[in-house]
Design an enzyme around this catalytic site. Structure first.
Site, short mmCIF file in Angstrom:
data_model
loop_
_atom_site.label_atom_id
_atom_site.label_comp_id
_atom_site.label_asym_id
_atom_site.label_seq_id
_atom_site.Cartn_x
_atom_site.Cartn_y
_atom_site.Cartn_z
N ILE A 157 3.59 13.31 -6.47
CA ILE A 157 2.24 12.88 -6.07
C ILE A 157 1.40 14.09 -5.68
O ILE A 157 0.24 14.22 -6.10
CB ILE A 157 2.32 11.82 -4.95
CG1 ILE A 157 2.98 10.56 -5.49
CG2 ILE A 157 0.92 11.51 -4.39
CD1 ILE A 157 3.30 9.50 -4.45
N SER A 238 0.70 9.56 3.06
CA SER A 238 2.17 9.46 3.03
C SER A 238 2.65 8.34 3.94
O SER A 238 2.73 7.19 3.51
CB SER A 238 2.80 10.80 3.35
OG SER A 238 2.46 11.24 4.65
N ARG A 239 2.92 8.64 5.19
CA ARG A 239 3.29 7.63 6.16
C ARG A 239 2.64 8.00 7.49
O ARG A 239 2.54 9.19 7.82
CB ARG A 239 4.82 7.58 6.34
CG ARG A 239 5.58 6.95 5.19
CD ARG A 239 5.29 5.44 5.07
NE ARG A 239 6.02 4.82 4.00
CZ ARG A 239 5.57 4.68 2.74
NH1 ARG A 239 4.37 5.15 2.40
NH2 ARG A 239 6.30 4.07 1.84
N ASP A 263 -4.75 6.49 4.84
CA ASP A 263 -4.34 5.24 4.19
C ASP A 263 -3.18 4.62 4.96
O ASP A 263 -2.79 3.50 4.70
CB ASP A 263 -3.91 5.51 2.74
CG ASP A 263 -3.59 4.22 1.99
OD1 ASP A 263 -4.29 3.21 2.23
OD2 ASP A 263 -2.64 4.21 1.17
N GLU A 268 1.04 -0.66 11.19
CA GLU A 268 0.09 -1.13 10.18
C GLU A 268 0.08 -2.65 10.20
O GLU A 268 1.15 -3.23 10.08
CB GLU A 268 0.51 -0.65 8.78
CG GLU A 268 0.19 0.81 8.57
CD GLU A 268 0.76 1.37 7.27
OE1 GLU A 268 1.26 0.58 6.44
OE2 GLU A 268 0.72 2.58 7.11
N HIS A 287 -3.31 0.85 3.80
CA HIS A 287 -2.13 1.23 3.00
C HIS A 287 -2.22 0.63 1.58
O HIS A 287 -1.46 -0.26 1.23
CB HIS A 287 -0.83 0.78 3.71
CG HIS A 287 0.38 1.48 3.19
ND1 HIS A 287 1.49 1.74 3.98
CD2 HIS A 287 0.69 2.01 1.98
CE1 HIS A 287 2.41 2.36 3.26
NE2 HIS A 287 1.94 2.53 2.04
N ILE A 288 -3.15 1.18 0.81
CA ILE A 288 -3.39 0.62 -0.53
C ILE A 288 -3.18 1.67 -1.63
O ILE A 288 -3.74 1.54 -2.72
CB ILE A 288 -4.81 0.01 -0.63
CG1 ILE A 288 -5.89 1.05 -0.25
CG2 ILE A 288 -4.92 -1.24 0.22
CD1 ILE A 288 -7.30 0.62 -0.63
N GLY A 289 -2.37 2.69 -1.31
CA GLY A 289 -2.19 3.79 -2.27
C GLY A 289 -1.80 3.33 -3.67
O GLY A 289 -2.25 3.89 -4.67
#
Ligand SMILES: O=CC(=O)O
Length: 322
Positions: A157, A238-239, A263, A268, A287-289
């Site tokens: 990525i 990432s996280r 993101d 979450e 969180h929509i990567g």
């Protein structure tokens, strides 16, 4: 012949949004949804041979694993498996698989989206357009062309982000456990920073693209944020736990850094009264990567391939070993 049973958080996606992908699974499996499973008092427990989970949904715990005597595989939709207790799952003789590769383009695209949207104050501009009476004193953004992007984590990525940044005439620095080959560096014009501190000092935008692991847990804390430029922006795809969120809030409140575009957070979603949600200089997505139709379809297809391989005793293409 009866199709094997798979326990899925919801067919093909979160909260039933992606029902259209259920057909891909149903070609080969009978889907039992979590809710149905719990309500039926675990009536299908003996039949279930695979569990489908998604990166941002709750874990497969010991209780669940104990209740599924014929489970062969837990298949994650997404690349990150930090939410799964892989040693625990493996101790039940159950395999784990994820879906790398297919998520790379969508996730890299979202990284650039966040960078651009934050730099050019997309949300502020949108609000002004929607309510023209409310015009803040200044809505100037930051120039992206020619700026320096520091990518932390140059896996698949990270590399795709570097490719995209090149198209924006950005200078690209990267930090990674292993240096890329000279050819790979030259292809995307990326310069290696052996020390993350150098990357933090020199970058206008810092993009986090590492896996969450004990080594990257709160990798970016108060010390690292203090190294960044006061005009710098932190982008995290990432996280959430790669960043010390309390330190980030403080840095944003005090102007230690200019902005953040996230993101991912922890938890979450964030509780409604979380200080990050009150800051003007933060852009947050839920969180929509990987959330595009194409990528979600590719993920579901790959989940099915992995599950079928595990059930037939063949090598699982994307097996994640403990
Ligand atoms: O978060 C998304 C993924 O891990 O692929």
């Amino acid at each position: 012949m009866e199709k094997p049973y798979v326990l899925a958080s919801k067919p093909g996606g979160r909260d039933g949004i992606f029902e259209e992908f259920a057909a891909i699974i149903e070609k080969h499996f009978t889907i039992v949804c979590n809710e149905e499973f719990v309500k039926s008092n675990k009536q299908f427990a003996d039949k279930i041979e695979a569990v489908f989970v998604w990166s941002c949904l709750p874990n497969t715990d010991r209780g669940l694993l104990q209740s599924l005597p014929n489970l062969k595989v837990v298949v994650n939709g997404g690349v990150g498996v930090d939410h799964l207790d892989i040693p625990l799952i493996s101790s039940f003789g159950v395999k784990v698989a994820n879906t790398p590769n297919v998520v790379d383009n969508a996730t890299a695209d979202l990284g650039m989206t966040l960078l651009l949207a934050s730099a050019r104050r997309l949300v502020d501009g949108y609000k002004i357009a929607m309510a023209p009476s409310h015009v803040p004193q200044s809505f100037m953004g930051c120039e992206v062309s020619g700026a320096t992007l520091g990518i932390v984590g140059m896996g698949r990525i990270g590399y795709k982000i570097a490719q995209r940044a090149r198209g924006f005439d950005m200078k690209v620095l990267y930090h990674n456990r292993n240096r890329r080959t000279e050819e790979e560096e030259n292809t995307v014009g990326a310069q290696y920073c052996e020390k993350i501190d150098d990357l933090l000092r020199e970058s206008d935008f810092v993009m986090l693209a590492v896996n969450l692991s004990p080594q990257t847990h709160k990798l970016i804390g108060k010390r690292e944020l203090n190294l960044m430029k006061p005009t710098g922006t932190l982008v995290n795809i990432s996280r959430g736990l790669v960043v010390d969120q309390d330190a980030l809030v403080e840095a944003l409140q005090k102007g230690v850094i200019h902005a953040a575009a996230l993101d991912v957070t922890y938890p979450e979603p964030l509780p409604r009264d979380h200080p990050l949600l009150k800051l003007q200089n933060v852009l947050i997505l839920p969180h929509i990567g990987t959330s595009t139709y194409q990528t979600t379809q590719n993920m579901v297809e790959r989940m099915v391939t992995n599950a079928l391989a595990a059930l037939s005793g063949s090598p699982v293409p994307d097996e994640v070993k403990p």
